[in-house]
Scaffold this active site. Structure first.
Site, PDB file in Angstrom:
ATOM      1  N   SER B 117       0.772  -1.131  -0.029  1.00 49.75           N
ATOM      2  CA  SER B 117      -0.009  -0.050  -0.013  1.00 49.75           C
ATOM      3  C   SER B 117       1.155   0.975  -0.003  1.00 49.75           C
ATOM      4  CB  SER B 117      -0.987  -0.106   1.116  1.00 49.75           C
ATOM      5  OG  SER B 117      -0.287   0.004   2.345  1.00 49.75           O
ATOM      6  N   LYS B 154       0.269   3.843   6.652  1.00 47.92           N
ATOM      7  CA  LYS B 154      -0.208   5.055   5.620  1.00 47.92           C
ATOM      8  C   LYS B 154       0.098   6.264   5.949  1.00 47.92           C
ATOM      9  CE  LYS B 154      -3.648   2.413   3.870  1.00 47.92           C
ATOM     10  NZ  LYS B 154      -3.246   0.939   4.225  1.00 47.92           N
TER      11      LYS B 154
END
Lengths: 195, 195
Positions: B117, B154
């Site tokens: 990610s 993230k």
DNA sequence: ACCATAACTGAACACCCGTTCACCCGCAAC
DNA sequence: GTTGCGGGTGAACGGGTGTTCAGTTATGGT
């Protein structure tokens, strides 16, 4: 049964001293560090720390820290696993980034990356590459090379035609050296620090 | 004029001893290391090494290595500049990866990345992130966070709506925590080692 | 060729080092 | 409650520590 002793706590104290002074304390200094009043108590504890692999003793009896003691960061699991409990933290392996990243200190150098030719390999401008000199690159390894007078960072590929240098960025094409090719070294690692 | 002395050469010898033994030699041991026959010669040399910043002496007279001495890798310039001459190499700053990458050792942990990610930020699966616990993340920093029970890596963004967690991969969308958000720590660095 | 001077020798010193000894303390198991 | 035993005390010892001093050696500049 006799009273018990918390080795983890002692190790923590010793680690603090080592981080602060960058050397091991003498037995008298350990009196303060460990809260003892007799150097014999220190002697016994040191013996245990050697057994547990936190200290090492050479033939002449000189003490030296092991990676377990001098290491700076704790190695936990994966991101998905998240952060473990404090107890698991204490048991985690302690390691030194230097020892982890560098095999041949005398032949390893750091270079700052300034192009974007390797971004698809996760090497961005501003990153620092660890380059090891003096070893023959294998196919697929990243090298610092001087091609026709210019230094670049590329994948090293040797095929039937000769040596080809591939970028990791669709914007650029591979290179084949016309006149000269100098391999500066093989990239052994990448580090990046966020401000 | 009197005879001159090559400090660089002596430093190199001392560095080799320190790498091998992980401690500084005593003055008698330095006789061998430096090729002297009198500890007074050692005493004079040590004084100079302290002046030049390779060793430090505390109030009690105990010696400790500085980063200049204990550092493992030499910091050169940019990839474009290529490899300098041996003379320039010797003059290059020596630094320790631990000191360079880690500010708060007791609060820093390593986690292995297992998702893709954050690939567009140059963080690939298998890379290791240095995570510092216990500091409030700022906008744009990368965090290890537990969102609704699941741990991920993230970008941290706080906007008018609340906290948003952005991936660095077009395949995924941003997340807003429904019930719970736990910030494990802020990513201070990334390291990657090639086999 | 000859100084001036830093590098180095050799020996002595006071002190700190780690080891060892006999002995005491405190807790957990019986 | 008694006992076993590992943890800790206090002191003494021989050897190693870094410092110091007077003196010698070697070398670059004049």
């Amino acid at each position: 049964m006799p009273r018990t002793l918390d080795i983890q706590e002692k190790i923590q104290e010793l680690r603090l001293f080592y981080r602060r002074e960058k050397r091991l304390p003498s037995y008298r200094e350990m009196l303060d560090v460990f809260g003892y009043r007799s150097t014999n108590a220190v002697s016994g504890l040191v013996k245990k720390l050697v057994e547990h692999g936190f200290l090492a003793k050479d033939a002449a009896g000189h003490l030296s820290p092991t990676a377990q003691l001098s290491g700076t960061v704790r190695m936990l699991g994966f991101v998905q696993a998240g952060f473990p409990s404090p107890a698991e933290e204490a048991a985690a392996d302690v390691l030194s980034l230097d020892e982890y990243m560098i095999r041949r200190p005398e032949a390893t150098f750091l270079l700052t990356v300034n192009g974007d030719s390797m971004v698809d390999a996760g090497i961005h401008p501003g990153d620092i590459v660890l380059v090891e000199k003096g070893s023959q690159p294998r196919n697929g390894q990243i090298v610092v090379a001087q091609v026709d007078g210019e230094w670049t960072l590329k994948y090293y590929v040797k095929d039937s035609v000769g040596v080809r240098l591939d970028p990791a960025n669709r914007k650029y094409q591979f290179i084949r050296p016309r006149q000269s090719l100098v391999i500066g070294g093989v990239v052994r690692g990448v580090i990046r620090r966020y401000e």
